[in-house]
Design an enzyme around this catalytic site. Structure first.
Site, PDB file in Angstrom:
ATOM      1  CG  ASP A 105       1.981  -2.866  -4.389  1.00 23.07           C
ATOM      2  OD1 ASP A 105       2.774  -3.126  -4.742  1.00 23.07           O
ATOM      3  OD2 ASP A 105       1.336  -3.202  -3.227  1.00 23.07           O
ATOM      4  CG  ASP A 125      -1.298  -2.052   0.067  1.00 26.24           C
ATOM      5  OD1 ASP A 125      -0.534  -2.168  -0.575  1.00 26.24           O
ATOM      6  OD2 ASP A 125      -1.530  -3.280   0.774  1.00 26.24           O
ATOM      7  CG  ASP A 182       1.268   0.836  -4.868  1.00 21.65           C
ATOM      8  OD1 ASP A 182       2.144   0.301  -5.363  1.00 21.65           O
ATOM      9  OD2 ASP A 182       0.858   0.363  -3.805  1.00 21.65           O
TER      10      ASP A 182
END
Length: 733
Positions: free
Chosen positions: A189, A452, A456
């Site tokens: 990400d 985080d 995700d």
């Protein structure tokens, strides 16, 4: 059905439809991965993806500017954040080492049983009593079972997990380390993982179109003027910056003692700019404006052509561009001046903002590529923004960018092809991140996913290895992860992959010790029975061999750290595959079995052809078996202090048992003299040199004969098992 009021600094408590909005901007990076605040309005956006649903606010996001009233439409698991967490409740994929070890055990067991049956049969043919023949066969079958095999993977996993914990990597499931060794694709990400999730001023353009670094001398007046147009809120703790863009500009601006503000107008999305009125020392009063180029530039007089080109250039690099302009102020009412419309402005320049990469991100990506792992960036940003950041992070110029919507519109096969050459996936929603991970897995890749945010969590759970970040991650991401990084530095992932690869090599070597050594013992028992009429080694002696050569040395090999040269060399070659425990391992097992058998036979024959009793010969054979295996273990792990200590300790224990009269008699041995020990040393040396002399014709034929014998035993075991299961005998070659 509840009505909620939202203001700057509020965390949205539920998914809600906006009823009214006044300059509302929301930070949705934890949900969509888009780093810039999103301007909201009441106009409907039917069918739009989450990142462009501007008429909605979502649970867990943060209001950064403006006010609004909204109607709650979803709570709990029905919110977008709740659905992202629900997608993460999938069962992780099964690990591979334990399954492979079970398969090896199933293959080894028939061989050991066949060896025991051969010992019994040959003993009976040579005239041994039934009880002695059966006892010898059972002893061989039982002692040859690799009892340490179930512990090897577990001990290796726990040792690797402990080493990683010292580096800030918490392994929630030890079996995850197996998958770490096989990872060949690493998905990240972008926002908050590879980047800081914090806007910074990265470029400045002067009015003549020159693009400058923020610390360039010609850029300082533009940055100082932009800082003057950054309003601040009055709070009980003093003046506070309200907007993320203002904070980024103020952080980059030099001290400005000459400016005295008289009036301010905060930024609102509907207005498109922020303004301030103040005095510039002896130069007089000015209105200073900072806002979107499409709003500010039309109000500028005598606009240079190069200025618009510079704005387009910066925007094409994925940067958020703000135009800075001013005009003289001669009036007496500052509030009226800032509230008045824009006209007659003088363009000062442009400032460009971006969510900048972390200092360690580029080095991490270089290290991953060097180790054979392909990085893929997932982000909710615009494709151009995503591509620009990817290039800053070190992705090559030819990197392809695909969008989440494009992937959703594709079929499964087409999606796999599209991701084959793509290094960046932009405008990706939480469920689309899951599709990306699954498509890569369908293409045969072993995927790790680091993130985080709550958006995700589903992809982290679906990946072969999910990576959460304790320092700045959401609870959903951490709970879905297989490993959690306790610090903010992702470079420890390189160590984690190295440990995973070293684990596979250590397990393979330990399995070779366990099964190969036992195979050599079975082979020697069969050959010894042919020579002497019964198995040369008793049950106690065989169990002693397993204790001294299998359990402790194999466990020492299993816990060898990744920085040991014997494992580090393999870790640098690339991701491990299941074939590490396949044909190469079987070849190693056969080699070790033949070498062990050769050492035992040589020691036994030296004992028989030199003066002494039968018990002296079997004692020499016992020492030959143990010595041959320990020498092989040391040759493969000669840099490991623990393996040296374990091997030398095992040798010392054997010597003490053999030379102590009472204990020696208990194990069916006799103390050996110098001549016997010399013979044992000669046999061990011969077995150690044999693999290096394979090119010699005689030794090569001996190895080929032993290999064929091992294969015959395996075929015979399969034939016996087939007959027992089906009642139908089938021919054996």
């Amino acid at each position: 059905g509840d009505h909620i009021d939202l203001a700057a600094g509020d965390v949205v408590p539920a998914d809600a439809r906006l009823l009214s909005a006044d300059g509302l901007e929301v930070d949705e990076s934890s949900l969509t991965g888009e780093s810039l605040p999103v301007a909201k309005g009441v106009d409907a956006t039917p069918g739009a993806p989450v990142a462009r649903r501007t008429c909605m606010v979502f649970e867990g996001t943060t209001v950064v500017a403006g006010r609004a009233e909204a109607l709650v439409v979803d709570t709990g698991d029905h919110t977008e954040a709740g659905r992202a967490v629900a997608l993460a409740s999938r069962t992780p994929p099964p690990a591979g080492v334990q399954a492979r070890l079970q398969e090896l055990t199933r293959k080894a067991l028939p061989v050991t049983l066949t060896g025991g049956a051969l010992v019994t049969g040959l003993s009976l043919l040579r005239g041994s009593p039934l009880r002695r023949a059966v006892s010898g066969g059972v002893a061989v079958a039982v002692a040859a079972v690799p009892e340490g095999l179930p512990l090897v993977a577990t001990v290796a996993q726990m040792a690797a997990a402990r080493r990683l914990s010292r580096r800030g990597v918490l392994v929630r499931t030890p079996r995850t380390l197996e998958a770490l060794g096989r990872v060949d694709t690493m998905c990240f990400d972008k926002t908050g993982t590879l980047t800081e999730n914090r806007l910074r001023l990265v470029r400045v353009a002067a009015a003549d179109g020159a693009v400058l670094a923020p610390d360039d001398e010609r850029a300082v007046p533009v940055v100082r003027m932009a800082a003057r147009a950054c309003p601040q809120e009055e709070t009980t703790e003093g003046r506070k910056v309200a907007h993320a863009t203002d904070e980024a500009v103020l952080d980059a601006a030099p001290p400005d003692e000459d400016w005295t503000p008289d009036g301010e107008l905060a930024f609102e999305a509907s207005r498109g700019y922020a303004a301030a009125v103040g005095r510039d020392g002896e130069d007089g009063a000015y209105l200073v404006v900072k806002g979107a180029p499409e709003t500010v530039l039309p109000a500028c007089a005598d606009l240079p052509e190069e200025a618009a080109d510079a704005a387009h250039t910066l925007a094409g690099q994925g940067l958020r561009v703000l135009a800075v302009a001013r005009r003289r102020y001669e009036g007496a009412d500052p509030e009226a001046e800032v509230q008045a419309g824009l006209s007659g402005l003088e363009l000062v320049g442009f400032v460009a903002l971006a969510d900048v990469p972390r200092d360690t991100s580029r080095e991490l990506l270089v290290a991953l590529r060097k180790s054979g792992i392909l990085p893929v960036m997932l982000t909710g940003d615009h494709p151009e923004t995503a591509r620009a950041i990817a290039l800053q992070l070190g992705w090559p110029e030819e990197t392809q960018v695909v969008t989440g919507d494009d992937l959703v519109a594709m079929g499964r096969a087409e999606r796999v092809r599209a991701l084959h050459g793509a290094g960046v996936v932009a405008r990706v929603a939480p469920e689309q991140k899951l599709h990306v991970v699954e498509a890569l897995q369908q293409a045969g890749r072993v995927v790790a996913m680091a993130g985080d945010g709550a958006n995700d969590a589903a992809a982290i759970r679906a990946a072969d290895v999910g990576v959460g970040i304790e320092a700045r991650g959401s609870a959903a991401a951490r709970n879905a992860a297989d490993i959690v990084l306790t610090g903010g530095d992702l470079s420890v992932l390189v160590d984690a992959f190295a440990e995973g690869r070293a684990l596979w090599r250590s397990v393979a070597d330990a399995v070779s010790i366990l099964i190969g050594g036992n195979a050599g013992e079975v082979g020697f028992s069969v050959l010894g029975t042919l020579l002497a009429g019964s198995s040369p080694l008793s049950t106690r002696q065989l169990l002693l061999v397993n204790l001294l050569t299998d359990m402790f040395p194999a466990m020492a090999v299993a816990v060898t750290p990744s920085n040991d040269p014997s494992t580090a060399a393999h870790a640098e070659t690339g991701p491990m595959g299941l074939d590490v425990l396949g044909t190469p391992l079987l070849r190693s097992i056969r080699r070790r079995g033949v070498t062990t058998c050769l050492g035992a036979v040589a020691a036994y024959l030296i004992g028989r052809f030199t003066p002494g009793t039968e018990r002296r010969s079997t004692t020499m054979a016992l020492c030959g078996v143990v010595g041959a295996q320990l020498v092989q273990t040391l040759s493969g792990r000669r840099h490991s202090t623990l393996v040296w200590v374990t091997a030398l300790g095992s040798a010392a224990v054997l010597a003490a048992l053999v030379q102590t009269p009472g204990v020696s008699h208990f194990f069916g041995c006799v103390p050996l003299g110098p001549a016997a020990w010399t013979g044992v040393a000669l046999a061990i040396t011969l077995s150690a040199l044999a693999p290096r002399l394979e090119r010699l014709t005689a030794v090569r034929h001996l190895y080929a004969l032993a290999t064929r014998l091992t294969q015959r035993l395996t075929d015979s075991a399969r034939h016996t098992r087939h007959t027992l299961h089906t009642g139908i005998a089938r021919p054996v070659a």
